[in-house]
Design a protein around this motif. Sequence first.
Motif, short mmCIF file in Angstrom:
data_model
loop_
_atom_site.label_atom_id
_atom_site.label_comp_id
_atom_site.label_asym_id
_atom_site.label_seq_id
_atom_site.Cartn_x
_atom_site.Cartn_y
_atom_site.Cartn_z
N CYS A 1 0.82 -1.22 0.00
CA CYS A 1 0.00 0.00 0.00
C CYS A 1 0.85 1.27 0.00
O CYS A 1 0.62 2.18 -0.80
CB CYS A 1 -0.91 0.01 1.23
N LEU A 2 1.83 1.34 0.90
CA LEU A 2 2.63 2.55 1.07
C LEU A 2 3.84 2.54 0.14
O LEU A 2 4.25 1.50 -0.37
CB LEU A 2 3.07 2.68 2.53
N THR A 3 4.43 3.72 -0.07
CA THR A 3 5.40 3.86 -1.17
C THR A 3 6.76 3.24 -0.92
O THR A 3 7.35 2.64 -1.83
CB THR A 3 5.62 5.35 -1.51
N ASN A 4 7.31 3.40 0.27
CA ASN A 4 8.69 2.97 0.47
C ASN A 4 8.78 1.45 0.47
O ASN A 4 7.78 0.75 0.62
CB ASN A 4 9.26 3.56 1.77
N ASP A 5 9.99 0.95 0.33
CA ASP A 5 10.23 -0.48 0.17
C ASP A 5 10.67 -1.08 1.50
O ASP A 5 11.78 -0.82 1.96
CB ASP A 5 11.30 -0.69 -0.90
N LEU A 6 9.80 -1.88 2.11
CA LEU A 6 10.12 -2.46 3.42
C LEU A 6 11.25 -3.47 3.34
O LEU A 6 11.85 -3.78 4.37
CB LEU A 6 8.87 -3.12 4.02
N SER A 7 11.57 -3.97 2.15
CA SER A 7 12.69 -4.91 2.05
C SER A 7 14.02 -4.21 2.29
O SER A 7 15.05 -4.86 2.48
CB SER A 7 12.70 -5.60 0.67
N ARG A 8 14.00 -2.87 2.30
CA ARG A 8 15.23 -2.11 2.56
C ARG A 8 15.62 -2.13 4.03
O ARG A 8 16.74 -1.75 4.38
CB ARG A 8 15.03 -0.65 2.12
N ILE A 9 14.67 -2.48 4.91
CA ILE A 9 14.96 -2.45 6.35
C ILE A 9 14.65 -3.79 6.98
O ILE A 9 14.02 -4.66 6.37
CB ILE A 9 14.18 -1.32 7.07
N GLU A 10 15.07 -3.94 8.21
CA GLU A 10 14.84 -5.17 8.98
C GLU A 10 14.11 -4.82 10.25
O GLU A 10 14.01 -3.64 10.62
CB GLU A 10 16.19 -5.83 9.30
N PRO A 11 13.55 -5.82 10.94
CA PRO A 11 12.88 -5.53 12.22
C PRO A 11 13.79 -4.75 13.17
O PRO A 11 14.99 -5.01 13.24
CB PRO A 11 12.55 -6.92 12.76
N GLY A 12 13.19 -3.78 13.85
CA GLY A 12 13.97 -2.90 14.71
C GLY A 12 14.38 -1.61 14.03
O GLY A 12 15.09 -0.79 14.63
N ARG A 13 13.89 -1.43 12.81
CA ARG A 13 14.18 -0.20 12.07
C ARG A 13 12.89 0.54 11.74
O ARG A 13 11.83 -0.07 11.58
CB ARG A 13 14.92 -0.52 10.77
N ALA A 14 13.00 1.86 11.61
CA ALA A 14 11.88 2.69 11.21
C ALA A 14 12.13 3.19 9.79
O ALA A 14 13.27 3.21 9.31
CB ALA A 14 11.72 3.87 12.17
N GLN A 15 11.06 3.60 9.13
CA GLN A 15 11.18 4.04 7.73
C GLN A 15 10.18 5.16 7.46
O GLN A 15 9.02 5.09 7.85
CB GLN A 15 10.90 2.86 6.80
N TYR A 16 10.65 6.18 6.78
CA TYR A 16 9.77 7.25 6.30
C TYR A 16 9.09 6.75 5.03
O TYR A 16 9.74 6.19 4.14
CB TYR A 16 10.58 8.50 6.00
N THR A 17 7.78 6.94 4.94
CA THR A 17 7.04 6.45 3.79
C THR A 17 5.84 7.34 3.53
O THR A 17 5.55 8.27 4.30
CB THR A 17 6.62 4.98 4.00
N LEU A 18 5.14 7.08 2.43
CA LEU A 18 4.03 7.92 2.00
C LEU A 18 2.81 7.06 1.69
O LEU A 18 2.94 5.96 1.14
CB LEU A 18 4.40 8.71 0.75
N CYS A 19 1.66 7.58 2.04
CA CYS A 19 0.39 6.99 1.65
C CYS A 19 -0.16 7.85 0.52
O CYS A 19 -0.54 9.00 0.74
CB CYS A 19 -0.58 6.96 2.84
N CYS A 20 -0.19 7.29 -0.68
CA CYS A 20 -0.63 8.05 -1.85
C CYS A 20 -2.02 7.61 -2.31
O CYS A 20 -2.49 6.53 -1.96
CB CYS A 20 0.37 7.89 -2.99
N LEU A 21 -2.65 8.45 -3.09
CA LEU A 21 -3.96 8.12 -3.66
C LEU A 21 -3.78 7.03 -4.72
O LEU A 21 -2.92 7.15 -5.60
CB LEU A 21 -4.60 9.36 -4.27
N PRO A 22 -4.59 5.98 -4.64
CA PRO A 22 -4.42 4.85 -5.58
C PRO A 22 -4.73 5.23 -7.02
O PRO A 22 -5.47 6.19 -7.30
CB PRO A 22 -5.43 3.83 -5.06
N ASP A 23 -4.16 4.47 -7.94
CA ASP A 23 -4.49 4.62 -9.35
C ASP A 23 -5.99 4.40 -9.53
O ASP A 23 -6.59 3.54 -8.89
CB ASP A 23 -3.69 3.61 -10.19
N GLY A 24 -6.59 5.19 -10.40
CA GLY A 24 -8.01 5.10 -10.62
C GLY A 24 -8.81 6.10 -9.83
O GLY A 24 -9.98 6.36 -10.14
N GLU A 25 -8.22 6.69 -8.80
CA GLU A 25 -8.88 7.75 -8.04
C GLU A 25 -8.45 9.11 -8.59
O GLU A 25 -7.37 9.24 -9.18
CB GLU A 25 -8.52 7.67 -6.55
#
Length: 372
Positions: free
Chosen positions: A72-96
Motif C-alpha cells: 500500500c505505502l510507497t517505500n520499500d520495506l525490504s530495505r529495512i529489517e525488524p527494529g528499524r523505522a522508515q519514512y514512507t508515503l500513503c498516496c492516492l491509488p491509481d483510478g482515483e
Amino acid sequence: MSSRTSSLHDRHVAAGAKMADFSGWSMPIEYAGGGVLAEHTAVRQAVGLFDVSHLGTATVRGPGAAAYVDSCLTNDLSRIEPGRAQYTLCCLPDGEPDAGGVVDDLILYLHGPDDVLLVPNAANAAEVLRRLSERAPDGVTVTDRHEEIAVLALQGPRSPQVLAAVGLPGELPYMAFTDEGGHGGDEVTVCRTGYTGEHGYELLVAAERAGALWDALLAAGEAEGIQPCGLGARDTLRTEMGYPLHGHELSREITPNQARSGWAVGWRKPAFWGREALLAEREAGAARLLWGLQAPGRQIPRPGMAVLGAGGAAVGTVTSGTFSPTLRVGIGLALLDTAAGVAEGAELAVDVRGRPQPVRVVKPPFVAPNVR
C-alpha cells in the motif's frame, strides 16, 4: 475549537505555554520565558523536549501484516529489517482523482513480518487508517492507538546525555528503535528519529505514564540546558532542513515527485498505491519542483505568495516560510514551474502585497543537518 488534548496538557498550561489548535488538538506553540527563538536555539545547541502526541499511532497486525502495508505505502520495506523505522508515503491509488497525490507522510516501525506500528500526522491519521482497514486481508487488523500512546521528541546534540540520565538506551543507529527501554517500570519505545535535523529521539510511552517521563527528562536535562519546546520551534527547525509538511509541501495535489520525495518511493516494487501515476509522471518529468528560497534580509516568504521570475511573470508559489533563527534571514520553500527553467542560485522575487522582494533559489537544507 480544539476538542482533544494530550496527556501532558496540564503541564503545558502550568509552564505558561501558548496553546493553539493544531489539527483538532490543543498543543503548545511556545512557552513563556523565551519563545520560539530560545527553543529553536536550544535544539540546535543543546537539547529540547517536544510533546508531539497529536501525531497518530496505529498498529497493523496479523499474518503478513508487513507485506500488506508494503503493498500500500510507497517505500520499500525490504530495505529495512525488524527494529528499524522508515519514512514512507500513503498516496492516492491509481483510478482515483489525483492518483499519486499524497494522503499523508508517516513513519513506519517494523517489529516483524506480522507487526507494524504507524505514526501518521494528526490531520490525516483517520483517513490513512480507514484506507488501510478497508483493504486489509482476512486476519490483518488495523487498530487506532492514538489515545493510548503519547509521543515525546527529545532533540539536540545533548539529547544522548539526557536520555542516559533517565536510564533509557540511546546508542542506536539513525532510524533504529528498541522496545527494551524502561523508565520507572514503564515500557518506552526509543527511536533515533526526529523532525529537526539534529541528533535526537522520539519516545513512545503509554499516555497515562507520559507525565512522569516528561518530568524526569526535564529534570535530568536541566544541567544540559534543556528547554520545553512548542510546535512553533518545530516548524522553524524543520523548515531550515527543508523537511516537507503535509498540507504545504505534500498534499493530494502535490506528488512525491514534485516534492523531491522520490527517495521514499520503492520504484521497483510491484505494487503500491499510486504506482502507475507516479511512474508516468516520473518518466514525463514533474511539471513543478520544490526549491528553497532565501531572502537577503529578514523579509519572510509566506505561504501562498507568488514567486516571480524575469519580467515579473509568476513561476511558482511559496508553500512554507519563516524567519531562520540560525541564519537570521527569511527562508521559504516553494513549488516552481519546471518550464521556467529555474536553477540553483537564480535570483527571483516574491510578491509581498504587490511589491516584489528579492530571493535567491537554493537547494535545501538551509542549515547542515546533524542527524547521523
